[in-house]
Design a protein around this motif. Structure first.
Motif, PDB file in Angstrom:
ATOM      1  N   ALA A 243       0.831  -1.203   0.000  1.00 58.48           N
ATOM      2  CA  ALA A 243       0.000   0.000   0.000  1.00 58.48           C
ATOM      3  C   ALA A 243       0.867   1.255   0.000  1.00 58.48           C
ATOM      4  O   ALA A 243       0.598   2.231  -0.718  1.00 58.48           O
ATOM      5  CB  ALA A 243      -0.929  -0.018   1.215  1.00 58.48           C
ATOM      6  N   GLU A 244       1.925   1.235   0.789  1.00 61.59           N
ATOM      7  CA  GLU A 244       2.816   2.391   0.864  1.00 61.59           C
ATOM      8  C   GLU A 244       3.476   2.661  -0.486  1.00 61.59           C
ATOM      9  O   GLU A 244       3.539   3.810  -0.945  1.00 61.59           O
ATOM     10  CB  GLU A 244       3.878   2.152   1.941  1.00 61.59           C
ATOM     11  N   LEU A 245       3.974   1.613  -1.142  1.00 60.31           N
ATOM     12  CA  LEU A 245       4.643   1.774  -2.431  1.00 60.31           C
ATOM     13  C   LEU A 245       3.698   2.312  -3.496  1.00 60.31           C
ATOM     14  O   LEU A 245       4.106   3.099  -4.366  1.00 60.31           O
ATOM     15  CB  LEU A 245       5.229   0.436  -2.883  1.00 60.31           C
ATOM     16  N   ALA A 246       2.425   1.876  -3.451  1.00 58.38           N
ATOM     17  CA  ALA A 246       1.446   2.301  -4.458  1.00 58.38           C
ATOM     18  C   ALA A 246       0.789   3.630  -4.119  1.00 58.38           C
ATOM     19  O   ALA A 246       0.060   4.190  -4.952  1.00 58.38           O
ATOM     20  CB  ALA A 246       0.378   1.226  -4.619  1.00 58.38           C
ATOM     21  N   GLY A 247       1.012   4.118  -2.909  1.00 54.73           N
ATOM     22  CA  GLY A 247       0.370   5.359  -2.502  1.00 54.73           C
ATOM     23  C   GLY A 247      -1.124   5.222  -2.326  1.00 54.73           C
ATOM     24  O   GLY A 247      -1.887   6.147  -2.609  1.00 54.73           O
ATOM     25  N   VAL A 248      -1.561   4.045  -1.848  1.00 58.10           N
ATOM     26  CA  VAL A 248      -2.981   3.826  -1.570  1.00 58.10           C
ATOM     27  C   VAL A 248      -3.162   3.546  -0.081  1.00 58.10           C
ATOM     28  O   VAL A 248      -2.186   3.296   0.643  1.00 58.10           O
ATOM     29  CB  VAL A 248      -3.549   2.639  -2.395  1.00 58.10           C
ATOM     30  N   HIS A 249      -4.401   3.582   0.373  1.00 51.64           N
ATOM     31  CA  HIS A 249      -4.739   3.229   1.745  1.00 51.64           C
ATOM     32  C   HIS A 249      -5.621   1.989   1.708  1.00 51.64           C
ATOM     33  O   HIS A 249      -6.647   1.975   1.026  1.00 51.64           O
ATOM     34  CB  HIS A 249      -5.469   4.379   2.437  1.00 51.64           C
ATOM     35  N   VAL A 250      -5.201   0.949   2.404  1.00 52.63           N
ATOM     36  CA  VAL A 250      -5.917  -0.323   2.384  1.00 52.63           C
ATOM     37  C   VAL A 250      -6.645  -0.527   3.702  1.00 52.63           C
ATOM     38  O   VAL A 250      -6.050  -0.402   4.780  1.00 52.63           O
ATOM     39  CB  VAL A 250      -4.950  -1.503   2.127  1.00 52.63           C
ATOM     40  N   TRP A 251      -7.938  -0.840   3.597  1.00 47.22           N
ATOM     41  CA  TRP A 251      -8.723  -1.309   4.738  1.00 47.22           C
ATOM     42  C   TRP A 251      -8.995  -2.782   4.511  1.00 47.22           C
ATOM     43  O   TRP A 251      -9.648  -3.153   3.532  1.00 47.22           O
ATOM     44  CB  TRP A 251     -10.033  -0.543   4.855  1.00 47.22           C
ATOM     45  N   GLY A 258     -11.063  -8.729  16.756  1.00 47.34           N
ATOM     46  CA  GLY A 258     -12.345  -8.051  16.809  1.00 47.34           C
ATOM     47  C   GLY A 258     -12.265  -6.548  16.968  1.00 47.34           C
ATOM     48  O   GLY A 258     -13.195  -5.926  17.426  1.00 47.34           O
ATOM     49  N   ARG A 259     -11.160  -5.939  16.588  1.00 50.55           N
ATOM     50  CA  ARG A 259     -11.056  -4.494  16.750  1.00 50.55           C
ATOM     51  C   ARG A 259     -10.281  -3.901  15.572  1.00 50.55           C
ATOM     52  O   ARG A 259      -9.587  -4.603  14.847  1.00 50.55           O
ATOM     53  CB  ARG A 259     -10.353  -4.141  18.054  1.00 50.55           C
ATOM     54  N   MET A 260     -10.383  -2.591  15.405  1.00 51.38           N
ATOM     55  CA  MET A 260      -9.621  -1.896  14.377  1.00 51.38           C
ATOM     56  C   MET A 260      -8.166  -1.771  14.819  1.00 51.38           C
ATOM     57  O   MET A 260      -7.888  -1.404  15.961  1.00 51.38           O
ATOM     58  CB  MET A 260     -10.220  -0.511  14.120  1.00 51.38           C
ATOM     59  N   VAL A 261      -7.251  -2.060  13.920  1.00 53.66           N
ATOM     60  CA  VAL A 261      -5.827  -1.950  14.199  1.00 53.66           C
ATOM     61  C   VAL A 261      -5.181  -1.179  13.065  1.00 53.66           C
ATOM     62  O   VAL A 261      -5.347  -1.536  11.893  1.00 53.66           O
ATOM     63  CB  VAL A 261      -5.173  -3.338  14.332  1.00 53.66           C
ATOM     64  N   GLU A 262      -4.445  -0.121  13.383  1.00 53.86           N
ATOM     65  CA  GLU A 262      -3.733   0.638  12.357  1.00 53.86           C
ATOM     66  C   GLU A 262      -2.304   0.114  12.265  1.00 53.86           C
ATOM     67  O   GLU A 262      -1.610  -0.027  13.279  1.00 53.86           O
ATOM     68  CB  GLU A 262      -3.737   2.124  12.694  1.00 53.86           C
ATOM     69  N   VAL A 263      -1.884  -0.212  11.032  1.00 57.26           N
ATOM     70  CA  VAL A 263      -0.543  -0.749  10.789  1.00 57.26           C
ATOM     71  C   VAL A 263       0.181   0.247   9.895  1.00 57.26           C
ATOM     72  O   VAL A 263      -0.039   0.300   8.676  1.00 57.26           O
ATOM     73  CB  VAL A 263      -0.603  -2.132  10.121  1.00 57.26           C
ATOM     74  N   GLY A 264       1.036   1.069  10.456  1.00 59.78           N
ATOM     75  CA  GLY A 264       1.692   2.096   9.674  1.00 59.78           C
ATOM     76  C   GLY A 264       0.690   3.154   9.234  1.00 59.78           C
ATOM     77  O   GLY A 264      -0.378   3.317   9.816  1.00 59.78           O
ATOM     78  N   GLY A 265       1.029   3.865   8.168  1.00 61.60           N
ATOM     79  CA  GLY A 265       0.156   4.934   7.718  1.00 61.60           C
ATOM     80  C   GLY A 265      -0.769   4.564   6.576  1.00 61.60           C
ATOM     81  O   GLY A 265      -1.572   5.391   6.144  1.00 61.60           O
ATOM     82  N   HIS A 266      -0.667   3.306   6.077  1.00 66.97           N
ATOM     83  CA  HIS A 266      -1.411   2.956   4.862  1.00 66.97           C
ATOM     84  C   HIS A 266      -2.300   1.723   5.019  1.00 66.97           C
ATOM     85  O   HIS A 266      -2.932   1.316   4.037  1.00 66.97           O
ATOM     86  CB  HIS A 266      -0.429   2.727   3.699  1.00 66.97           C
TER      87      HIS A 266
END
Length: 382
Positions: A243-251, A258-266
């Motif tokens: 995601a970082e290399l492509a400049g996209v944000h992946v959900w 069972g919870r939201m987890v943010e992994v880096g900025g993308h």
């Protein structure tokens, strides 16, 4: 009319069969028909949560996930679902006869229920079946001495005579009326089946809303990949780096405690995402090749990367996505950062892919969806 819906009878596998029937049942109820389901857990819980009466029963249990191999044909599907045992078929035939006799439906609507056509014919009730290339006997390479074919022949013979020669015959040809939950350009092989009706995508099932989700970022790509172990650190790192290399944000939907987890900025991980609500706000989709998700991407005009693994029906769907010019049929090896980042960029930035996705969207949205399925159900009424 009184309608009895019969999804597959297994505690294993996905909810695809149940979700399709749920959408049709909702449309039927809106027209004033009485709707009941004959279903097992966990599907029965989903149906009750959506306000439907369910006659519950004990479903078949398939092998442990670690014991499952490649899904090469419909026979592997039934083995994986635990629906390959003669004693369980006999049990299904017995309880289906009881429920049909008790409910007295005008029509039985079934998907992936091997005994439904037999039980309905035994009770003199017409059947409507959901058809797909995965169960079309003309497209199946029949293995020699297949036990499931013999089981289908022996179970059907008292009520269907010698018309059934194989399991696909029983699943596909034995229904009195047939519905294809796709469109002609997606499953062209079904177009010459007598009496079949393409109804398109069954939109909007089991929605949960967007209220608890963060604001949507630019260049958002959704990831639904149940066939890949996204919980592993290696796969999560690969997805984040891609995601970082492509400049996209992946959900990404995963069972991340069972919870939201943010992994880096993308990359963000979720245990659930409402597909139909989020796709219109997304730039692309990465998914496992399942038909429902494939058609969702086309219905919303969103380019997709399909990674089907060793599942024959998902491989077909991935081929159709690529054949229509709406995305890419990828392999598990393509999920490494260098390759996957390029695929992300292609589906997000290539105007040709986006134009093809919008063209498919027009074709798919011209079909009636669940209301068309109810038309088929009503077509045989007095």
């Amino acid at each position: 009319m009184k309608l009895l819906f019969m999804p597959y009878a297994s505690t294993s596998g996905t909810w695809g069969s149940t979700v399709y029937l749920l959408a049709i049942a909702r449309a039927a109820r809106q027209r004033g028909h009485e709707v009941l389901f004959h279903a097992c857990a966990p599907s029965s819980r989903l149906l009750v949560e959506n306000g439907f009466e369910v006659r519950d029963f004990e479903g078949a249990t398939g092998p442990d996930a670690d014991a499952r191999g490649a899904i090469r044909d419909i026979y592997d599907v039934f083995t994986t679902l635990g629906l390959d045992r003669p004693d369980y078929w006999r049990h299904l035939l017995e309880i289906e006869h009881e429920v049909i006799q008790d409910v007295q439906p005008d029509v039985v609507i079934a998907d992936m229920r091997p005994t439904a056509a037999i039980s309905a014919r035994r009770c003199g009730v017409p059947t409507v079946g959901l058809a797909s290339i995965g169960t079309d006997p003309r497209l199946q390479k029949r293995p020699e001495d297949q036990a499931l074919d013999e089981l289908a022949r022996e179970s059907a013979r008292p009520y269907l005579g010698d018309a059934v020669e194989s399991l696909p015959d029983l699943l596909f040809w034995s229904a009195d009326r047939k519905i294809a939950t796709s469109f002609t350009q997606f499953e062209p092989e079904l177009s010459d089946v007598p009496g079949i009706r393409y109804i398109g995508y069954l939109d909007g099932t089991n929605r949960r809303g967007l209220g608890d989700l963060p604001p949507r970022p630019e260049r958002l790509v959704l990831a639904y990949l149940s066939t890949v172990g996204w919980n592993s650190d290696t796969m999560v790192r690969s997805l984040a780096r891609s995601a970082e290399l492509a400049g996209v944000h992946v959900w990404c939907v995963t069972n991340a405690n069972g919870r939201m987890v943010e992994v880096g900025g993308h990359l963000r991980l979720f245990d659930y995402l409402p597909l139909d609500e989020l796709l219109p706000e997304s730039a692309g989709l990465l998914f496992h090749g399942g038909q429902g998700t494939a058609l969702a991407s086309l219905f919303h005009g969103i380019p997709a990367i399909a990674c089907p693994g060793q599942n024959y029906e998902r491989q077909y769907n991935a081929d159709r996505i690529e054949g229509l010019g709406c995305g890419v049929h990828a392999s598990v090896m393509d999920l490494r950062p260098r390759t996957l980042s390029g695929l992300f960029s292609r589906i997000v930035d290539d105007p040709g892919v986006r134009t093809a996705a919008r063209s498919a969207q027009v074709l798919l949205r011209a079909l009636p969806g669940s209301s068309g399925a109810v038309d088929v159900i009503e077509s045989g009424r007095p």
